[in-house]
Design an enzyme around this catalytic site. Structure first.
Site, PDB file in Angstrom:
ATOM      1  N   ASP A 103      -7.784  -5.767   0.052  1.00  0.00           N
ATOM      2  CA  ASP A 103      -8.274  -6.606  -1.051  1.00  0.00           C
ATOM      3  C   ASP A 103      -8.055  -8.097  -0.829  1.00  0.00           C
ATOM      4  OD1 ASP A 103      -7.280  -3.961  -3.204  1.00  0.00           O
ATOM      5  OD2 ASP A 103      -9.320  -4.564  -2.687  1.00  0.00           O
TER       6      ASP A 103
ATOM      7  N   HIS B 108       0.860  -1.194   0.000  1.00  0.00           N
ATOM      8  CA  HIS B 108       0.000   0.000   0.000  1.00  0.00           C
ATOM      9  C   HIS B 108       0.887   1.232   0.000  1.00  0.00           C
ATOM     10  CE1 HIS B 108      -3.183   2.789   1.010  1.00  0.00           C
ATOM     11  NE2 HIS B 108      -4.031   1.834   0.688  1.00  0.00           N
TER      12      HIS B 108
HETATM   13  C1  SDX Z   1      -6.080  -0.235  -3.168  1.00  0.00           C
HETATM   14  O1  SDX Z   1      -4.438   4.296  -2.144  1.00  0.00           O
HETATM   15  C2  SDX Z   1      -5.405   3.657  -1.563  1.00  0.00           C
HETATM   16  O2  SDX Z   1      -5.838   4.022  -0.496  1.00  0.00           O
HETATM   17  C3  SDX Z   1      -5.939   2.445  -2.381  1.00  0.00           C
HETATM   18  C4  SDX Z   1      -6.942   1.580  -1.645  1.00  0.00           C
HETATM   19  C5  SDX Z   1      -8.237   2.325  -1.402  1.00  0.00           C
HETATM   20  O3  SDX Z   1      -8.954   1.934  -0.454  1.00  0.00           O
HETATM   21  O4  SDX Z   1      -8.573   3.211  -2.235  1.00  0.00           O
HETATM   22  O5  SDX Z   1      -6.382   1.153  -0.416  1.00  0.00           O
HETATM   23  C6  SDX Z   1      -7.272   0.348  -2.487  1.00  0.00           C
HETATM   24  O6  SDX Z   1      -5.833   0.102  -4.291  1.00  0.00           O
HETATM   25  C7  SDX Z   1      -5.156  -1.127  -2.390  1.00  0.00           C
HETATM   26  C8  SDX Z   1      -3.913  -1.599  -3.232  1.00  0.00           C
HETATM   27  C9  SDX Z   1      -4.359  -2.742  -4.134  1.00  0.00           C
HETATM   28  N1  SDX Z   1      -3.296  -3.074  -5.097  1.00  0.00           N
HETATM   29  C10 SDX Z   1      -2.601  -4.238  -5.003  1.00  0.00           C
HETATM   30  O7  SDX Z   1      -2.775  -5.096  -4.132  1.00  0.00           O
HETATM   31  C11 SDX Z   1      -1.628  -4.441  -6.146  1.00  0.00           C
HETATM   32  C12 SDX Z   1      -0.276  -4.912  -5.616  1.00  0.00           C
HETATM   33  N2  SDX Z   1       0.332  -3.829  -4.869  1.00  0.00           N
HETATM   34  C13 SDX Z   1       1.401  -3.082  -5.478  1.00  0.00           C
HETATM   35  O8  SDX Z   1       1.252  -2.878  -6.845  1.00  0.00           O
HETATM   36  C14 SDX Z   1       1.799  -1.856  -4.647  1.00  0.00           C
HETATM   37  O9  SDX Z   1       1.935  -2.259  -3.353  1.00  0.00           O
HETATM   38  C15 SDX Z   1       0.919  -0.626  -4.685  1.00  0.00           C
HETATM   39  C16 SDX Z   1       0.615  -0.199  -6.074  1.00  0.00           C
HETATM   40  C17 SDX Z   1      -0.344  -0.857  -3.936  1.00  0.00           C
HETATM   41  C18 SDX Z   1       1.695   0.492  -3.980  1.00  0.00           C
HETATM   42  O10 SDX Z   1       2.796   0.702  -4.734  1.00  0.00           O
HETATM   43  P1  SDX Z   1       3.856   1.844  -4.411  1.00  0.00           P
HETATM   44  O11 SDX Z   1       3.529   2.606  -3.187  1.00  0.00           O
HETATM   45  O12 SDX Z   1       4.045   2.625  -5.669  1.00  0.00           O
HETATM   46  O13 SDX Z   1       5.128   1.025  -4.057  1.00  0.00           O
HETATM   47  P2  SDX Z   1       6.113   0.460  -5.132  1.00  0.00           P
HETATM   48  O14 SDX Z   1       5.349  -0.216  -6.234  1.00  0.00           O
HETATM   49  O15 SDX Z   1       7.053   1.573  -5.484  1.00  0.00           O
HETATM   50  O16 SDX Z   1       6.849  -0.665  -4.297  1.00  0.00           O
HETATM   51  C19 SDX Z   1       7.922  -0.343  -3.419  1.00  0.00           C
HETATM   52  C20 SDX Z   1       8.732  -1.644  -3.349  1.00  0.00           C
HETATM   53  C21 SDX Z   1       9.131  -2.133  -4.741  1.00  0.00           C
HETATM   54  O17 SDX Z   1      10.282  -2.932  -4.570  1.00  0.00           O
HETATM   55  P3  SDX Z   1      11.657  -2.404  -5.257  1.00  0.00           P
HETATM   56  O18 SDX Z   1      11.363  -2.235  -6.727  1.00  0.00           O
HETATM   57  O19 SDX Z   1      11.943  -1.055  -4.559  1.00  0.00           O
HETATM   58  O20 SDX Z   1      12.649  -3.482  -4.920  1.00  0.00           O
HETATM   59  O21 SDX Z   1       7.909  -2.692  -2.796  1.00  0.00           O
HETATM   60  C22 SDX Z   1       7.692  -3.696  -3.790  1.00  0.00           C
HETATM   61  C23 SDX Z   1       8.009  -3.050  -5.140  1.00  0.00           C
HETATM   62  O22 SDX Z   1       8.420  -4.052  -6.058  1.00  0.00           O
HETATM   63  N3  SDX Z   1       6.278  -4.065  -3.741  1.00  0.00           N
HETATM   64  C24 SDX Z   1       5.806  -5.250  -4.062  1.00  0.00           C
HETATM   65  C25 SDX Z   1       4.432  -5.167  -3.858  1.00  0.00           C
HETATM   66  N4  SDX Z   1       4.110  -3.941  -3.430  1.00  0.00           N
HETATM   67  C26 SDX Z   1       5.262  -3.248  -3.367  1.00  0.00           C
HETATM   68  N5  SDX Z   1       6.422  -6.377  -4.500  1.00  0.00           N
HETATM   69  C27 SDX Z   1       5.621  -7.428  -4.737  1.00  0.00           C
HETATM   70  N6  SDX Z   1       4.287  -7.425  -4.567  1.00  0.00           N
HETATM   71  C28 SDX Z   1       3.662  -6.311  -4.133  1.00  0.00           C
HETATM   72  N7  SDX Z   1       2.346  -6.317  -3.964  1.00  0.00           N
END
Ligand code: SDX
Length: 377
Positions: free
Chosen positions: A314, A263
């Site tokens: 989720d 998140h």
């Molecule tokens: C919702 O914003 C809200 O409030 C949204 C929500 C709402 O109620 O409206 O809460 C609803 O959208 C929840 C999120 C649902 N999405 C997912 O479950 C999809 C998977 N999650 C990721 O795509 C990610 O965690 C995000 C998009 C939710 C957040 O991404 P960020 O803040 O941009 O973080 P990032 O992608 O830059 O990740 C930082 C690091 C990275 O590693 P490095 O490249 O630095 O080595 O953490 C890793 C990412 O690869 N990472 C993950 C991960 N989430 C972050 N690695 C694997 N799986 C994941 N889910």
């Protein structure tokens, strides 16, 4: 001279507005919704209708206000003929989110107050959308299954009617309770991507239905609301708890995002997850099917130990909806049915005290090029 604004990828950490609707208290890992702790609302047994009222007004309703609000929702529980015709004419293969996006837009051109952005008209349109979106979801689903639509019942609230209209039978109390909690938890979450998108649209003075259509379109992405469907598909692909750890490790190895985890705001766990897990427990105890929760739990242990990343709402919502026999492509539309309340509150707040949202950007392209006519290029 004010400090030059800096750029942050994905606007991470950028304060993009002011709002009195909700805020994520990252330190205390709580969600403050107009002064109430969201978990107090679910643990206190609030109905989704009470929370929707709180979002659209500025406090919880008293008994009389709640009764009037529920009556207003009941009166509006019908779809205009042009919307029914659009739903029935849509390809049966249409994804329910694409159909819902179109249904919200078509509700706009059927709404007699569509162009009226006054506070009072916006609140009335929000009530109509809250009442009609669940009908559009159910009608689209029944039509795709070749089934007749099920008319909503006046004696059921929004959570119960959603289940009733999807299946056509009386929903079990445990199912209604779990659905109600999920709708409360999904209702509002500050400046998330779809809410911000809706506010941007509202800031141009586009109408409520246009802004909510933008919200629906934005929520559908798998990095946002679409994650609940993707998380369930992941759990089905994993298949058994014994496969879970290896599957997640393999996915991490190939740099895949694990759906239902991570998140932008929460870094020590999504404050809504415990309440959703609790609601999901009701369903698992009633149905006896615990496999998906076990898979989610092992995935959670693996993500925590390997990446220090927590599940978001989720993940538990996905296996709970699956346990309620809700078709996976309806998971995100149900998220919409709830988040309409939060989006509408933000649209109302934006248009009550508006300034066009128009940020700047760092230009990274070429400069100083000389034009040559096409026959010289
Ligand atoms: C919702 O914003 C809200 O409030 C949204 C929500 C709402 O109620 O409206 O809460 C609803 O959208 C929840 C999120 C649902 N999405 C997912 O479950 C999809 C998977 N999650 C990721 O795509 C990610 O965690 C995000 C998009 C939710 C957040 O991404 P960020 O803040 O941009 O973080 P990032 O992608 O830059 O990740 C930082 C690091 C990275 O590693 P490095 O490249 O630095 O080595 O953490 C890793 C990412 O690869 N990472 C993950 C991960 N989430 C972050 N690695 C694997 N799986 C994941 N889910």
């Amino acid at each position: 001279m004010s400090e030059a604004p800096t750029y942050s990828p994905g606007l991470a950490g950028v304060i993009a507005g002011e709002s009195a609707i909700s805020c994520i208290d990252v330190e205390r890992n709580k969600l403050n919704m107009r002064g109430y702790d969201l978990v107090d609302l679910t643990e206190g047994g609030a109905s989704f209708e009470e929370v929707a009222y709180l979002l659209l007004h500025d406090d919880l309703p008293n008994a009389g206000q709640l009764a009037a609000f529920c009556d207003a929702l009941t009166v509006e529980r019908h779809l205009p003929d042009p919307v029914v015709q659009m739903i029935n004419a849509a390809p049966k293969s249409a994804h329910p989110m694409a159909l819902l996006r179109t249904a919200v837009s078509s509700l706009g051109y059927c709404d007699i107050e569509a162009e009226d952005n006054s506070h009072e008209a916006n609140v009335r349109k929000a009530v109509r959308l809250l009442a009609k979106v669940p009908l559009a979801i159910a009608a689209g689903h029944r039509n795709a299954q070749g089934l007749e639509p099920v008319e909503p019942r006046d004696d059921l609230g929004l959570a119960a009617n959603l289940l009733y209209m999807l299946r056509g039978d009386d929903p079990q109390p445990y199912a209604v309770d779990a659905m109600n909690v999920s709708l409360i938890l999904y209702s509002e979450h500050g400046y998330n991507a779809s809410t911000f998108a809706a506010r941007v649209a509202a800031s141009t003075l586009a109408d409520m239905h246009a802004a909510i259509t933008v919200g629906v379109a934005t929520l559908g992405g798998p990095l946002h609301g679409g994650a609940n469907e993707a998380a369930m598909e992941m759990m089905l692909e994993i298949g058994t708890p014994d496969n879970a750890r290896a599957w997640v490790m393999d996915a991490l190895e190939s740099k895949r995002k694990i759906m239902g985890f991570g998140h932008r705001e929460y870094k020590s766990g999504d404050s809504r997850v415990p309440a959703m897990k609790q609601a999901g427990q009701l369903v698992l105890e009633a149905t006896g099917e615990d496999r998906w929760r076990q898979i989610a739990e092992i995935a959670e242990e693996t993500m925590l130990s390997e990446k220090g990343i927590f599940p978001n709402l989720d993940l538990p919502c996905a296996y709970t909806y699956y346990g309620l026999d809700i078709p996976i492509p309806l998971f995100t539309p149900i998220f919409v049915a709830s988040r309409v309340s939060g989006w509408a509150a933000h649209v109302i707040e934006q248009q009550d005290n508006n300034r066009l949202i128009r940020p700047n950007h760092n230009y990274t392209g070429p400069v100083g090029r000389t034009f040559k006519p096409v026959d010289q290029r």
